[in-house]
Design an enzyme around this catalytic site. Structure first.
Site, PDB file in Angstrom:
ATOM      1  N   CYS A  41      -3.520 -17.982 -27.451  1.00 41.56           N
ATOM      2  CA  CYS A  41      -3.545 -17.384 -26.110  1.00 41.56           C
ATOM      3  C   CYS A  41      -2.737 -18.231 -25.128  1.00 41.56           C
ATOM      4  CB  CYS A  41      -4.985 -17.231 -25.635  1.00 41.56           C
ATOM      5  SG  CYS A  41      -5.145 -16.747 -23.904  1.00 41.56           S
ATOM      6  N   CYS A  67      -4.809 -19.442 -22.158  1.00 41.51           N
ATOM      7  CA  CYS A  67      -5.684 -20.553 -22.553  1.00 41.51           C
ATOM      8  C   CYS A  67      -4.916 -21.876 -22.557  1.00 41.51           C
ATOM      9  CB  CYS A  67      -6.281 -20.295 -23.938  1.00 41.51           C
ATOM     10  SG  CYS A  67      -7.251 -18.768 -24.063  1.00 41.51           S
TER      11      CYS A  67
END
Length: 409
Positions: A6, A9
């Site tokens: 991600c 993230c």
């Protein structure tokens, strides 16, 4: 809860590390950790994780979702607020003044034990993710405060205060959710998303903060005056503010708005209202709002099927344009390569069909020629057959045939 692949993230990771270090240094009881939701999918599912990254604060049997900006200070303030007591007492006027200076919006319960206090605690357990909740005795309040009765729930904001009225304001939770914002805001994409939970229409002056021209300043002032002077008329249905630039509004409305302008958004169904004439004064703005409330103003947009299809097309177009603007070479590679592969495949299919037709045509000609030879025989066989027929004719018939051929000649 994060996923290794991600991008959001990865962007949050250094901020998250700073949050952990500062929380530990300040002696906070909150422990900061992270979990790979792809490796522990059953635990992530148990906590209702649907996207990455998801930030939750676990307190007892409750899990509080963080929905604020992903900055160190905002995350730490959220953690300290939720980890502390639901209702924070204000024992003195000095403490009250200190807290009031620190918080732009302040909810206070005044009085002793009562069903209203029980409801206040229940609402606090739900909405503490957004704001703080306090309690105080009547003698702690500023001298300018007048309460019609006790117990009472109050909100201090915009330089004044407002008292909750169950008969006029309805459910306490809904009232607090509506009142947790100042009357006038600098609206960005995140704030607009949060305002969607209030159920209010959002009246925005879309301007350029760097532009100090009369028109930009005038529209902003008009919205501020309506928010301040007409609060009693519109605060239950409208939130007011201004937005810097029209990029976010354009993507929301799928249209290019010329700034400065005024737009009213209904974030619950993605409808919007534009004034049918130029807003020259506060009275014009008040009339525009009244037209929306009584249904005479025309709503545009919405979340119908055609609008959803239009949004998909608009988002795809915007994505392609943004990619080419930011990195033309990357855009050519991302979109040119697939188009090139598809073109080669189409060319191969079309070419294969054409060659097939040629082969079929030649095969048909050959087959037709074989069939003619088979049906009628070769020239020699036809000549022999003709001679055989002549020998089978009588002499008279032969003479007659010779005469006919001479006449024909």
């Amino acid at each position: 809860f994060y996923a290794p692949w991600c991008g959001h993230c990865k962007k949050l990771e250094p901020v998250w590390n700073e949050v952990g270090i500062e929380m530990r240094n300040m002696g906070s009881p909150v422990k900061v950790g992270k979990m790979d939701a792809t490796s522990f999918s059953s635990i992530a599912s148990e906590f209702g994780v649907r996207g990455y990254p998801t930030i939750k604060l676990l307190k007892g049997d409750l899990a509080y979702n963080y929905r604020g900006p992903r900055t160190k200070d905002d995350i730490i303030e959220f953690a300290n607020r939720v980890a502390g007591p639901l209702i924070r007492p204000l024992p003195s006027q000095h403490m009250f003044e200190h807290v009031q200076k620190r918080h732009r919006v302040l909810f206070v319960y005044v009085g002793g034990e009562s069903p209203l206090k029980e409801k206040y605690i229940e609402v606090a357990s739900e909405l503490i993710v957004y704001t703080y909740f306090f309690s105080a005795s009547e003698d702690v309040l500023p001298e300018y405060v007048t309460l019609p009765e006790l117990p009472a729930v109050m909100v201090f904001k915009d330089g004044t205060y407002f008292v909750y009225d169950e008969y006029e304001d309805g459910d306490l939770s809904s009232w607090i959710n509506r009142e947790r914002f100042q009357g006038y805001l600098h609206v960005d994409g995140f704030t607009l998303y949060e305002l969607g939970d209030t159920g209010k229409l959002v009246a925005i002056a879309v301007i350029d903060d760097k532009n100090s021209s009369v028109e930009h300043t005038r529209l902003k002032s008009i919205i501020q005056e309506v928010a301040r002077d007409y609060r009693d008329h519109f605060h239950r249905d409208f939130q007011f503010g201004h937005m810097d630039g029209n990029d976010y509004i354009n993507s929301l409305l799928m249209d290019d708005l010329t700034i400065p302008t005024i737009v009213v958004l209904n974030t619950s169904n993605q409808q919007y209202f534009l004034p049918d004439r130029h807003i020259e004064s506060t009275e014009d703005m008040v009339q525009f709002i009244n037209n929306i409330l009584d249904g005479t103003a025309e709503a545009q947009g919405g979340d119908g099927l055609l609008q959803r299809i239009k949004r998909i097309v608009y988002d795809a177009k915007s994505t392609i344009v943004s990619v080419f603007k930011s990195s033309p070479l990357l855009g050519c590679f991302l979109f040119g390569l697939p188009l090139g592969v598809i073109s080669i495949m189409c060319y191969g299919i079309c070419t294969a069909d054409t060659e097939g037709e040629v082969f079929e045509h030649e095969g048909a000609k050959k087959e037709s020629g074989d069939r003619e030879l088979t049906d009628e025989g070769s020239e020699e066989e036809q000549e022999e057959e003709k001679n055989g027929k002549y020998t089978e004719l009588s002499d008279g018939e032969l003479k007659q045939k010779d005469i006919m051929e001479k006449k024909k000649d």
